[in-house]
Design a protein around this motif. Structure first.
Motif, PDB file in Angstrom:
ATOM      1  N   SER A  46       0.835  -1.216   0.000  1.00  0.00           N
ATOM      2  CA  SER A  46       0.000   0.000   0.000  1.00  0.00           C
ATOM      3  C   SER A  46       0.861   1.254   0.000  1.00  0.00           C
ATOM      4  O   SER A  46       0.515   2.253  -0.649  1.00  0.00           O
ATOM      5  CB  SER A  46      -0.894   0.042   1.238  1.00  0.00           C
ATOM      6  N   ILE A  47       1.975   1.205   0.717  1.00  0.00           N
ATOM      7  CA  ILE A  47       2.854   2.384   0.754  1.00  0.00           C
ATOM      8  C   ILE A  47       3.452   2.633  -0.629  1.00  0.00           C
ATOM      9  O   ILE A  47       3.445   3.763  -1.136  1.00  0.00           O
ATOM     10  CB  ILE A  47       3.968   2.207   1.828  1.00  0.00           C
ATOM     11  N   VAL A  48       3.923   1.559  -1.257  1.00  0.00           N
ATOM     12  CA  VAL A  48       4.549   1.708  -2.584  1.00  0.00           C
ATOM     13  C   VAL A  48       3.507   2.210  -3.596  1.00  0.00           C
ATOM     14  O   VAL A  48       3.772   3.126  -4.378  1.00  0.00           O
ATOM     15  CB  VAL A  48       5.196   0.372  -3.036  1.00  0.00           C
ATOM     16  N   LYS A  49       2.318   1.655  -3.540  1.00  0.00           N
ATOM     17  CA  LYS A  49       1.248   2.079  -4.466  1.00  0.00           C
ATOM     18  C   LYS A  49       0.940   3.573  -4.255  1.00  0.00           C
ATOM     19  O   LYS A  49       0.795   4.324  -5.213  1.00  0.00           O
ATOM     20  CB  LYS A  49      -0.001   1.212  -4.204  1.00  0.00           C
ATOM     21  N   SER A  50       0.838   3.992  -3.007  1.00  0.00           N
ATOM     22  CA  SER A  50       0.489   5.395  -2.756  1.00  0.00           C
ATOM     23  C   SER A  50       1.626   6.311  -3.227  1.00  0.00           C
ATOM     24  O   SER A  50       1.368   7.397  -3.761  1.00  0.00           O
ATOM     25  CB  SER A  50       0.128   5.633  -1.296  1.00  0.00           C
ATOM     26  N   PHE A  51       2.864   5.853  -3.087  1.00  0.00           N
ATOM     27  CA  PHE A  51       3.994   6.651  -3.577  1.00  0.00           C
ATOM     28  C   PHE A  51       3.889   6.812  -5.090  1.00  0.00           C
ATOM     29  O   PHE A  51       4.047   7.916  -5.629  1.00  0.00           O
ATOM     30  CB  PHE A  51       5.326   5.984  -3.201  1.00  0.00           C
ATOM     31  N   GLU A  52       3.600   5.709  -5.796  1.00  0.00           N
ATOM     32  CA  GLU A  52       3.512   5.775  -7.271  1.00  0.00           C
ATOM     33  C   GLU A  52       2.396   6.717  -7.710  1.00  0.00           C
ATOM     34  O   GLU A  52       2.544   7.489  -8.652  1.00  0.00           O
ATOM     35  CB  GLU A  52       3.274   4.367  -7.836  1.00  0.00           C
ATOM     36  N   GLU A  53       1.282   6.672  -6.993  1.00  0.00           N
ATOM     37  CA  GLU A  53       0.145   7.533  -7.373  1.00  0.00           C
ATOM     38  C   GLU A  53       0.468   8.998  -7.096  1.00  0.00           C
ATOM     39  O   GLU A  53       0.106   9.885  -7.861  1.00  0.00           O
ATOM     40  CB  GLU A  53      -1.130   7.101  -6.628  1.00  0.00           C
ATOM     41  N   TRP A  54       1.148   9.271  -5.981  1.00  0.00           N
ATOM     42  CA  TRP A  54       1.575  10.653  -5.686  1.00  0.00           C
ATOM     43  C   TRP A  54       2.530  11.154  -6.773  1.00  0.00           C
ATOM     44  O   TRP A  54       2.423  12.289  -7.246  1.00  0.00           O
ATOM     45  CB  TRP A  54       2.260  10.698  -4.308  1.00  0.00           C
ATOM     46  N   GLN A  55       3.433  10.243  -7.190  1.00  0.00           N
ATOM     47  CA  GLN A  55       4.406  10.608  -8.226  1.00  0.00           C
ATOM     48  C   GLN A  55       3.670  10.986  -9.521  1.00  0.00           C
ATOM     49  O   GLN A  55       3.976  11.984 -10.148  1.00  0.00           O
ATOM     50  CB  GLN A  55       5.306   9.402  -8.472  1.00  0.00           C
ATOM     51  N   LYS A  56       2.671  10.165  -9.886  1.00  0.00           N
ATOM     52  CA  LYS A  56       1.909  10.424 -11.120  1.00  0.00           C
ATOM     53  C   LYS A  56       1.142  11.741 -11.015  1.00  0.00           C
ATOM     54  O   LYS A  56       1.134  12.546 -11.932  1.00  0.00           O
ATOM     55  CB  LYS A  56       0.887   9.295 -11.352  1.00  0.00           C
ATOM     56  N   PHE A  57       0.486  11.946  -9.879  1.00  0.00           N
ATOM     57  CA  PHE A  57      -0.338  13.148  -9.704  1.00  0.00           C
ATOM     58  C   PHE A  57       0.517  14.411  -9.820  1.00  0.00           C
ATOM     59  O   PHE A  57       0.149  15.367 -10.490  1.00  0.00           O
ATOM     60  CB  PHE A  57      -1.039  13.112  -8.330  1.00  0.00           C
ATOM     61  N   THR A  58       1.668  14.401  -9.199  1.00  0.00           N
ATOM     62  CA  THR A  58       2.519  15.597  -9.228  1.00  0.00           C
ATOM     63  C   THR A  58       3.188  15.758 -10.591  1.00  0.00           C
ATOM     64  O   THR A  58       3.316  16.863 -11.108  1.00  0.00           O
ATOM     65  CB  THR A  58       3.568  15.549  -8.094  1.00  0.00           C
ATOM     66  N   ALA A  59       3.569  14.625 -11.224  1.00  0.00           N
ATOM     67  CA  ALA A  59       4.269  14.699 -12.527  1.00  0.00           C
ATOM     68  C   ALA A  59       3.355  15.271 -13.602  1.00  0.00           C
ATOM     69  O   ALA A  59       3.830  15.888 -14.570  1.00  0.00           O
ATOM     70  CB  ALA A  59       4.767  13.319 -12.933  1.00  0.00           C
ATOM     71  N   ALA A  60       2.032  15.098 -13.458  1.00  0.00           N
ATOM     72  CA  ALA A  60       1.099  15.548 -14.500  1.00  0.00           C
ATOM     73  C   ALA A  60       1.149  17.067 -14.686  1.00  0.00           C
ATOM     74  O   ALA A  60       0.816  17.576 -15.758  1.00  0.00           O
ATOM     75  CB  ALA A  60      -0.313  15.100 -14.156  1.00  0.00           C
ATOM     76  N   ASP A  61       1.525  17.810 -13.676  1.00  0.00           N
ATOM     77  CA  ASP A  61       1.674  19.267 -13.806  1.00  0.00           C
ATOM     78  C   ASP A  61       2.605  19.728 -12.682  1.00  0.00           C
ATOM     79  O   ASP A  61       2.163  20.269 -11.666  1.00  0.00           O
ATOM     80  CB  ASP A  61       0.303  19.949 -13.703  1.00  0.00           C
ATOM     81  N   LEU A  62       3.895  19.495 -12.916  1.00  0.00           N
ATOM     82  CA  LEU A  62       4.883  19.751 -11.847  1.00  0.00           C
ATOM     83  C   LEU A  62       4.833  21.178 -11.343  1.00  0.00           C
ATOM     84  O   LEU A  62       4.946  21.440 -10.150  1.00  0.00           O
ATOM     85  CB  LEU A  62       6.290  19.492 -12.390  1.00  0.00           C
ATOM     86  N   LYS A  63       4.665  22.114 -12.295  1.00  0.00           N
ATOM     87  CA  LYS A  63       4.719  23.522 -11.917  1.00  0.00           C
ATOM     88  C   LYS A  63       3.557  23.866 -10.972  1.00  0.00           C
ATOM     89  O   LYS A  63       3.725  24.575  -9.998  1.00  0.00           O
ATOM     90  CB  LYS A  63       4.649  24.372 -13.193  1.00  0.00           C
ATOM     91  N   ASP A  64       2.394  23.328 -11.304  1.00  0.00           N
ATOM     92  CA  ASP A  64       1.209  23.691 -10.516  1.00  0.00           C
ATOM     93  C   ASP A  64       1.071  22.873  -9.236  1.00  0.00           C
ATOM     94  O   ASP A  64       0.650  23.390  -8.210  1.00  0.00           O
ATOM     95  CB  ASP A  64      -0.057  23.521 -11.355  1.00  0.00           C
ATOM     96  N   ARG A  65       1.394  21.574  -9.270  1.00  0.00           N
ATOM     97  CA  ARG A  65       1.097  20.742  -8.084  1.00  0.00           C
ATOM     98  C   ARG A  65       2.290  19.965  -7.549  1.00  0.00           C
ATOM     99  O   ARG A  65       2.130  19.047  -6.746  1.00  0.00           O
ATOM    100  CB  ARG A  65      -0.044  19.785  -8.378  1.00  0.00           C
ATOM    101  N   GLY A  66       3.480  20.354  -8.025  1.00  0.00           N
ATOM    102  CA  GLY A  66       4.699  19.634  -7.603  1.00  0.00           C
ATOM    103  C   GLY A  66       4.989  19.755  -6.118  1.00  0.00           C
ATOM    104  O   GLY A  66       5.774  18.981  -5.567  1.00  0.00           O
ATOM    105  N   LYS A  67       4.370  20.738  -5.445  1.00  0.00           N
ATOM    106  CA  LYS A  67       4.653  20.906  -4.014  1.00  0.00           C
ATOM    107  C   LYS A  67       3.772  20.005  -3.136  1.00  0.00           C
ATOM    108  O   LYS A  67       3.948  19.951  -1.913  1.00  0.00           O
ATOM    109  CB  LYS A  67       4.451  22.373  -3.607  1.00  0.00           C
ATOM    110  N   SER A  68       2.826  19.308  -3.763  1.00  0.00           N
ATOM    111  CA  SER A  68       1.959  18.408  -2.970  1.00  0.00           C
ATOM    112  C   SER A  68       2.830  17.345  -2.303  1.00  0.00           C
ATOM    113  O   SER A  68       3.759  16.830  -2.916  1.00  0.00           O
ATOM    114  CB  SER A  68       0.948  17.713  -3.884  1.00  0.00           C
ATOM    115  N   PHE A  69       2.528  17.032  -1.052  1.00  0.00           N
ATOM    116  CA  PHE A  69       3.366  16.055  -0.337  1.00  0.00           C
ATOM    117  C   PHE A  69       2.493  15.092   0.476  1.00  0.00           C
ATOM    118  O   PHE A  69       1.318  15.377   0.736  1.00  0.00           O
ATOM    119  CB  PHE A  69       4.386  16.758   0.577  1.00  0.00           C
TER     120      PHE A  69
END
Ligand SMILES: Cc1cc2nc3c(=O)[nH]c(=O)nc-3n(C[C@H](O)[C@H](O)[C@H](O)COP(=O)(O)OP(=O)(O)OC[C@H]3O[C@@H](n4cnc5c(N)ncnc54)[C@H](O)[C@@H]3O)c2cc1C
Length: 451
Positions: free
Chosen positions: A327-350
């Motif tokens: 579950s931890i690895v899956k959530s990391f991958e999803e966070w990576q995808k979400f932020t990569a989709a618009d790094l400038k706008d949402r790259g600070k999400s943590f």
């Protein structure tokens, strides 16, 4: 009564500011998040309890809501044209009564002010992990902090609350104030138990801290290491953070995982408890590996960037009893995808996944002899995904990312048939209240719907 009348109806010491339609919201209100914030009816800065009482009377006679504000971190509170925004910054006093082992904290004081005041005198209490957070605001939702494992939450250590209540006919129930205290009045001061730092047995009076930063490819090993520290010793807090490298880093925006440990005991016992984090198979993968003794007053310094004001931010979170590596690895991958989709706008999400020992939290409730409004005492893992973006039209995607991420991490608890729990202090506007309180808790003693 016409709107402008607030300037003459209240004592001049309240310094009311009435925005005009041309006023830009951010010019009069600076908050951690701009989500759900629009121009208020007025901003009032009381300097005395009398000022607060006059403001309550004005609000009641004009069908307005009062939102007291101290640290301005509550992104779940809508500010609208029917809101009087009560800026509590004048109530920022702190007083330590060493003979009683208590600290009295003004309704406008922030964590940083109280932490500093106590640390200078060799004392500490339960406080949040961000210097910018208002102590009363955090207390009303429970108040979790670095010493959860040894002391429990802030609500377990309150000895008195002084407040001007909104509903004169209905004094708030003490237990309700402890975890569901929002919206009942204006707290002018709060007294908590405090303890001497030297009772903690720290080395040189400092907290042992260790930080290891890993690149994305090491996520499985970090998850394994984090899980190996579970359940943490009472003195230990173990936190994993998914974050992107700052613009000044060698690879700006690179996805990373921080494992941050703090231990409220001697350096020797900290090393023994965390011996696994020194194993070469982990350390060789770390791009940063720093162990230090940190002064009490500096405990929150590294979290400063997470307290930056402005932009749209909301938290998606939960308390878990169990979490798996998958579950931890899956959530990391999803966070990576979400932020990569618009790094400038949402790259600070943590994303923060932290854990503490629940022994004392569970024991505290038995010792109090009453049930507080914090129900997840037995859940030692805390998740907080902060979505952070600049364009409001990203909200829909941010919402679905945040909810999905929490869902992945809840997998084990849900499979075991455990109830979903989340933290009052990490609510989002419109949150399902039954994830925080029980059906029974949402009613007042009188049967009146309360929350
Ligand atoms: C970066 C960050 C880190 C955080 N870390 C932690 C943590 O470690 N532990 C934890 O428990 N929470 C933490 N939180 C959550 C925080 O406790 C809540 O957001 C809390 O509501 C913030 O209080 P505030 O005074 O800063 O915000 P505000 O927006 O000023 O207030 C939040 C709420 O409290 C009410 N309130 C504030 N002051 C008063 C008062 N004097 N009288 C009556 N009502 C009042 C407000 O009306 C509002 O409903 C964190 C939040 C952020 C953004």
């Amino acid at each position: 009564m016409a709107k402008q009348d607030i300037t003459t109806a209240l004592p001049p010491t309240c310094k009311p500011i009435v925005p005009t339609p041309e006023t830009k919201t951010q010019d009069v209100l600076s908050r951690w998040s701009d989500a759900h914030v629009s121009l208020p009816y007025a901003i009032v800065t009381p300097t005395s309890t009398e000022d607060i009482v006059s403001t309550i009377h004005f609000a009641q006679s004009h069908s307005l809501k009062i939102v007291p504000a101290a640290g301005a971190n509550g992104s779940f509170i809508p500010i609208t044209s029917r809101t009087i925004y009560l800026d509590m910054t004048s109530f920022n006093k702190v007083h330590l009564d060493a003979s009683r082992g208590e600290v009295t904290i003004g309704g406008g004081a922030t964590t940083g002010t109280v932490l500093q005041h106590l640390a200078e005198r060799g004392w500490h209490t339960v406080l949040t992990n961000s210097n910018a957070v208002g102590v009363v605001g955090a207390f009303l939702g429970g108040m979790s902090g670095a010493v959860n494992g040894i002391k429990g939450f802030g609500i377990d250590h309150v000895t008195s609350v002084t407040m001007a209540i909104f509903d004169a006919g209905q004094a708030p129930d003490w237990r309700v104030l402890c975890g569901a205290g929002h919206g009942m009045g204006v707290v002018t001061s709060l007294t908590l138990r405090a303890w001497r730092v030297d009772e903690l047995g720290l080395t040189d009076g400092k907290v042992w801290t260790r930080k290891l930063m890993f690149p994305a490819r090491a996520v499985a090993e970090v998850a394994e290491l984090y899980l190996a520290l579970q359940p943490p010793a009472r003195e230990l807090t173990a936190v994993m953070v998914f974050l992107r490298a700052p613009p000044t880093a060698p690879v700006p925006d690179a996805p990373m995982i921080l494992l941050s440990l703090s231990y409220f005991g001697s350096e020797g016992s900290a090393r023994r408890m965390c011996v696994k984090t020194y194993e070469e198979r982990y350390t060789r993968k770390a791009i940063m590996n720093v162990t230090a003794l940190t002064k009490m007053e500096d405990l929150n310094a590294a979290n400063e960037p997470l307290s930056a004001r402005g932009g749209f931010k909301e938290y998606y979170g939960c308390f878990l009893e169990e979490v798996s590596m998958e579950s931890i690895v899956k959530s990391f991958e999803e966070w990576q995808k979400f932020t990569a989709a618009d790094l400038k706008d949402r790259g600070k999400s943590f994303v923060v996944i932290g854990s503490w020992s629940t022994d004392v939290l569970v024991k505290n409730e038995g010792a109090l002899g009453y049930k507080t409004y914090f129900n997840a005492r037995g859940r030692g893992t805390f998740v907080q995904a902060t979505v952070w973006y600049d364009k409001w039209d990203a909200k829909e995607e941010a919402d679905s990312f945040g909810s999905a991420l929490v869902g992945y991490l809840r997998k084990e608890d849900r499979q075991a048939g455990r109830k979903d729990f989340c933290f009052a202090n990490n609510m989002i506007a419109g949150h399902n209240i039954y994830e925080i309180y029980t059906e029974e808790q949402t009613r007042y003693e009188t049967g009146k719907r309360y929350i």
